[in-house]
Structure formats: C-alpha cells, structure tokens
Design a protein around this motif. Structure first.
Motif, PDB file in Angstrom:
ATOM      1  N   ASP A  44       0.882  -1.786   0.084  1.00 55.81           N
ATOM      2  CA  ASP A  44      -0.167   0.063   0.322  1.00 55.81           C
ATOM      3  C   ASP A  44       1.151   0.984  -0.120  1.00 55.81           C
ATOM      4  O   ASP A  44       0.610   1.817  -0.950  1.00 55.81           O
ATOM      5  N   ALA A  45       2.545   1.161   0.881  1.00 57.00           N
ATOM      6  CA  ALA A  45       2.912   2.137   0.677  1.00 57.00           C
ATOM      7  C   ALA A  45       4.669   2.275   0.723  1.00 57.00           C
ATOM      8  O   ALA A  45       4.127   0.924   1.156  1.00 57.00           O
ATOM      9  N   ALA A  46       4.963   2.896   0.215  1.00 55.21           N
ATOM     10  CA  ALA A  46       6.429   2.707   0.422  1.00 55.21           C
ATOM     11  C   ALA A  46       7.190   3.441   1.430  1.00 55.21           C
ATOM     12  O   ALA A  46       6.900   5.001   0.791  1.00 55.21           O
ATOM     13  N   VAL A  47       8.043   3.421   1.616  1.00 59.71           N
ATOM     14  CA  VAL A  47       9.084   4.560   2.575  1.00 59.71           C
ATOM     15  C   VAL A  47      10.820   4.232   2.335  1.00 59.71           C
ATOM     16  O   VAL A  47      11.507   2.822   2.675  1.00 59.71           O
ATOM     17  N   LEU A  48      10.636   5.378   1.573  1.00 58.26           N
ATOM     18  CA  LEU A  48      12.591   5.096   1.044  1.00 58.26           C
ATOM     19  C   LEU A  48      13.519   6.008   2.137  1.00 58.26           C
ATOM     20  O   LEU A  48      13.154   6.968   2.858  1.00 58.26           O
ATOM     21  N   VAL A  49      14.300   5.506   3.030  1.00 58.83           N
ATOM     22  CA  VAL A  49      14.462   6.117   4.266  1.00 58.83           C
ATOM     23  C   VAL A  49      16.586   5.859   3.367  1.00 58.83           C
ATOM     24  O   VAL A  49      16.971   4.966   3.168  1.00 58.83           O
ATOM     25  N   LEU A  50      16.666   6.752   2.713  1.00 58.88           N
ATOM     26  CA  LEU A  50      17.810   7.382   1.900  1.00 58.88           C
ATOM     27  C   LEU A  50      19.652   7.972   2.247  1.00 58.88           C
ATOM     28  O   LEU A  50      19.548   8.540   2.962  1.00 58.88           O
ATOM     29  N   SER A  51      20.574   7.374   2.080  1.00 59.86           N
ATOM     30  CA  SER A  51      21.453   7.450   1.661  1.00 59.86           C
ATOM     31  C   SER A  51      22.142   8.564   0.774  1.00 59.86           C
ATOM     32  O   SER A  51      22.690   9.560   0.592  1.00 59.86           O
ATOM     33  N   GLU A  52      22.484   7.344  -0.042  1.00 53.41           N
ATOM     34  CA  GLU A  52      22.432   7.807  -1.164  1.00 53.41           C
ATOM     35  C   GLU A  52      21.443   8.408  -2.549  1.00 53.41           C
ATOM     36  O   GLU A  52      20.883   6.692  -2.695  1.00 53.41           O
ATOM     37  N   SER A  68       0.981   2.646  -7.841  1.00 52.29           N
ATOM     38  CA  SER A  68      -0.427   3.455  -6.646  1.00 52.29           C
ATOM     39  C   SER A  68      -0.266   3.180  -5.384  1.00 52.29           C
ATOM     40  O   SER A  68      -0.494   4.034  -4.820  1.00 52.29           O
ATOM     41  N   LEU A  69       1.397   3.292  -5.025  1.00 46.52           N
ATOM     42  CA  LEU A  69       1.919   3.757  -3.802  1.00 46.52           C
ATOM     43  C   LEU A  69       1.502   4.646  -3.366  1.00 46.52           C
ATOM     44  O   LEU A  69       2.534   5.790  -3.651  1.00 46.52           O
ATOM     45  N   GLY A  70       1.076   4.670  -2.108  1.00 41.28           N
ATOM     46  CA  GLY A  70       1.818   5.817  -1.107  1.00 41.28           C
ATOM     47  C   GLY A  70       2.910   5.917  -0.478  1.00 41.28           C
ATOM     48  O   GLY A  70       3.847   4.743  -0.403  1.00 41.28           O
ATOM     49  N   LEU A  71       3.463   7.709  -0.836  1.00 45.60           N
ATOM     50  CA  LEU A  71       4.585   7.224  -1.273  1.00 45.60           C
ATOM     51  C   LEU A  71       5.090   8.235   0.029  1.00 45.60           C
ATOM     52  O   LEU A  71       4.452   9.070   0.117  1.00 45.60           O
ATOM     53  N   LEU A  72       6.304   8.274   0.706  1.00 44.32           N
ATOM     54  CA  LEU A  72       7.182   8.507   2.120  1.00 44.32           C
ATOM     55  C   LEU A  72       9.121   8.511   1.655  1.00 44.32           C
ATOM     56  O   LEU A  72       9.151   7.391   1.754  1.00 44.32           O
ATOM     57  N   ALA A  73      10.017   9.463   1.798  1.00 49.06           N
ATOM     58  CA  ALA A  73      10.590   9.655   1.960  1.00 49.06           C
ATOM     59  C   ALA A  73      11.585  10.525   3.318  1.00 49.06           C
ATOM     60  O   ALA A  73      11.171  11.414   4.098  1.00 49.06           O
ATOM     61  N   LEU A  74      12.236   9.676   3.938  1.00 42.80           N
ATOM     62  CA  LEU A  74      13.415   9.526   4.935  1.00 42.80           C
ATOM     63  C   LEU A  74      14.285  10.507   5.127  1.00 42.80           C
ATOM     64  O   LEU A  74      15.899   9.246   4.093  1.00 42.80           O
ATOM     65  N   LEU A  75      14.883  11.121   5.140  1.00 43.53           N
ATOM     66  CA  LEU A  75      15.990  11.987   4.362  1.00 43.53           C
ATOM     67  C   LEU A  75      16.896  12.263   5.480  1.00 43.53           C
ATOM     68  O   LEU A  75      15.803  13.131   6.715  1.00 43.53           O
ATOM     69  N   ARG A  76      18.101  12.385   5.349  1.00 45.24           N
ATOM     70  CA  ARG A  76      19.113  13.607   6.880  1.00 45.24           C
ATOM     71  C   ARG A  76      18.298  14.691   6.023  1.00 45.24           C
ATOM     72  O   ARG A  76      18.297  15.177   5.032  1.00 45.24           O
ATOM     73  N   GLU A  77      18.758  15.768   6.871  1.00 37.52           N
ATOM     74  CA  GLU A  77      18.536  17.120   7.281  1.00 37.52           C
ATOM     75  C   GLU A  77      19.429  17.408   5.926  1.00 37.52           C
ATOM     76  O   GLU A  77      19.039  18.262   5.053  1.00 37.52           O
ATOM     77  N   LYS A 113      -3.277   5.531   2.780  1.00 39.92           N
ATOM     78  CA  LYS A 113      -4.479   6.305   2.174  1.00 39.92           C
ATOM     79  C   LYS A 113      -4.925   6.701   0.965  1.00 39.92           C
ATOM     80  O   LYS A 113      -5.161   6.507   0.333  1.00 39.92           O
ATOM     81  N   SER A 114      -2.827   7.837   0.244  1.00 40.28           N
ATOM     82  CA  SER A 114      -3.216   7.976  -0.492  1.00 40.28           C
ATOM     83  C   SER A 114      -3.627   7.095  -1.624  1.00 40.28           C
ATOM     84  O   SER A 114      -3.708   6.916  -2.933  1.00 40.28           O
ATOM     85  N   ASN A 115      -2.854   5.906  -1.762  1.00 45.08           N
ATOM     86  CA  ASN A 115      -3.041   4.928  -2.108  1.00 45.08           C
ATOM     87  C   ASN A 115      -4.234   4.729  -3.042  1.00 45.08           C
ATOM     88  O   ASN A 115      -3.986   4.070  -4.366  1.00 45.08           O
ATOM     89  N   GLU A 116      -5.511   3.882  -2.090  1.00 47.69           N
ATOM     90  CA  GLU A 116      -6.621   4.462  -2.380  1.00 47.69           C
ATOM     91  C   GLU A 116      -7.216   5.161  -3.193  1.00 47.69           C
ATOM     92  O   GLU A 116      -7.638   5.061  -4.171  1.00 47.69           O
ATOM     93  N   ARG A 117      -6.748   6.110  -3.808  1.00 49.54           N
ATOM     94  CA  ARG A 117      -7.438   7.532  -3.920  1.00 49.54           C
ATOM     95  C   ARG A 117      -6.819   7.664  -5.618  1.00 49.54           C
ATOM     96  O   ARG A 117      -6.744   7.313  -6.386  1.00 49.54           O
ATOM     97  N   LEU A 118      -5.017   7.143  -5.270  1.00 47.27           N
ATOM     98  CA  LEU A 118      -4.659   6.675  -6.543  1.00 47.27           C
ATOM     99  C   LEU A 118      -4.985   5.653  -6.739  1.00 47.27           C
ATOM    100  O   LEU A 118      -5.044   5.421  -8.748  1.00 47.27           O
ATOM    101  N   ARG A 119      -4.980   4.396  -6.953  1.00 51.36           N
ATOM    102  CA  ARG A 119      -6.075   3.275  -7.336  1.00 51.36           C
ATOM    103  C   ARG A 119      -7.125   3.611  -7.832  1.00 51.36           C
ATOM    104  O   ARG A 119      -7.160   3.018  -9.335  1.00 51.36           O
ATOM    105  N   SER A 120      -8.058   4.567  -7.629  1.00 57.93           N
ATOM    106  CA  SER A 120      -8.935   4.569  -8.321  1.00 57.93           C
ATOM    107  C   SER A 120      -8.972   5.728  -9.084  1.00 57.93           C
ATOM    108  O   SER A 120      -9.349   5.221  -9.903  1.00 57.93           O
TER     109      SER A 120
END
Length: 184
Positions: A44-52, A68-77, A113-120
């Motif tokens: 339903d979603a993907a979390v990108l925890v990236l250094s590169e 239609s994955l809901g996406l979120l990126a976690l990055l160093r400041e 939750k945005s996955n549901e909207r994107l899929r529809s």
C-alpha cells in the motif's frame, strides 16, 4: 496495511521495519533498487530511507509514476535539498530522518491512504482509455460502412446501434465484426 521499506542502509531498513511491525503493519524490506521495483506489488505504501538518493531516483520515479503506492521519504536534514530537487514533481513528501515516531506514523498513514485514491484514479483512467478505444473502433467501422456500402455517417451509426441491439452485443463487438468483414 502492507508497507515496503526501501533503504540503501540495511540497518536503517530493519529499524523502521521493527517500528512498523510493533504498530501492527505488515512490512517488507528491500535494499536493492531494481529488486524494489520488481517486488513492489501488493504493498500500500513505500518508505524510502536513503543516504544515497541518486541510486534510488529511478525507483522513486517508477513508484510515483507507474504504481499507486503511497510514498514517503526519510532523509537526513543535510540531504533534504537534494531530495527535493530529485523528487520534484513526483509527489513524494520528505520527512527528516530524526522525525518523531508519532509524526512518521501519521505521515505514513496519510501516504498509505493516498494509495486508495491513486488506485481508483488509475482504474478510472484505464476505463476511460478503453472507452476511447471503443469509440475509435466504432468510428473505423462506420468509415468502412461508408466506404464499402455507400452509407451516410448517420446511417452507419444507426446500423451499428441496431445490429448491437438485435444481436445483443456491444457496439465494440459489432464494429469488430464489420472491420473483420471489410478490412481483411
């Protein structure tokens, strides 16, 4: 809810996965960008925890534009500016890596939750494309009737509609029959 955690740092992926599993999420982890692209189905979603960031740009683009994955990126400041440039236009919100777990979980829930909207919306897009394809097919069949049977456009239109009603078939199926008769 199924979450895919993608990271170029396996220990970071495991840490996030453990937090999510404690909260009741079903979690998969992936540390290879190509494998993440091929194995993202069912999430339903993907979390990108990236250094590169650059190594994952193609994967992030694929997730955003082709799924239609809901996406979120976690990055160093310190990587936030690069992330905003790289992910510009992809609709990927960026949170600082040191965001609190409550903020992270709220953002993740929103992304999922945005996955549901994107899929529809994707489903509706597919339906509309099929409808346009059917209209093009019927128009080609009308052109064939006009060309080979010297019908007017309105006569050809009525002919296709009447055949569809009489044979209890769709106009698309009638158009295919007409085209197979006259274009083969």
């Amino acid at each position: 809810m199924r979450i895919l955690v993608c990271s170029d740092v396996p220990s970071a992926a495991q840490k996030i996965a453990c937090l999510l599993e404690e909260k009741g999420y079903s979690v998969g982890t992936e540390c290879d960008p190509a494998a993440a692209r091929s194995g993202c189905g069912g999430y339903d979603a993907a979390v990108l925890v990236l250094s590169e960031i650059s190594a994952w740009e193609q994967t992030a683009r694929y997730f955003s534009l082709e799924t239609s994955l809901g996406l979120l990126a976690l990055l160093r400041e310190c990587a936030r500016e690069e992330g905003e440039r790289t992910f510009a236009g992809l609709g990927i919100p960026i949170l600082p890596l040191n965001a609190g777990s409550k903020t992270f979980l709220f953002a993740l829930e929103f992304a999922a939750k945005s996955n549901e909207r994107l899929r529809s919306m994707r489903d509706e897009n597919v339906r509309l494309k099929e409808s346009i394809g059917d209209l093009k097919l019927v128009d080609r069949a009308k052109c064939a009737l006009i060309q080979y049977l010297n019908m007017t456009e309105s006569d050809a239109h009525r002919f296709i509609e009447k055949q569809a009603m009489n044979k209890r078939l769709s106009k698309r199926e009638i158009a295919l029959q007409i085209l197979s008769a006259y274009e083969s």
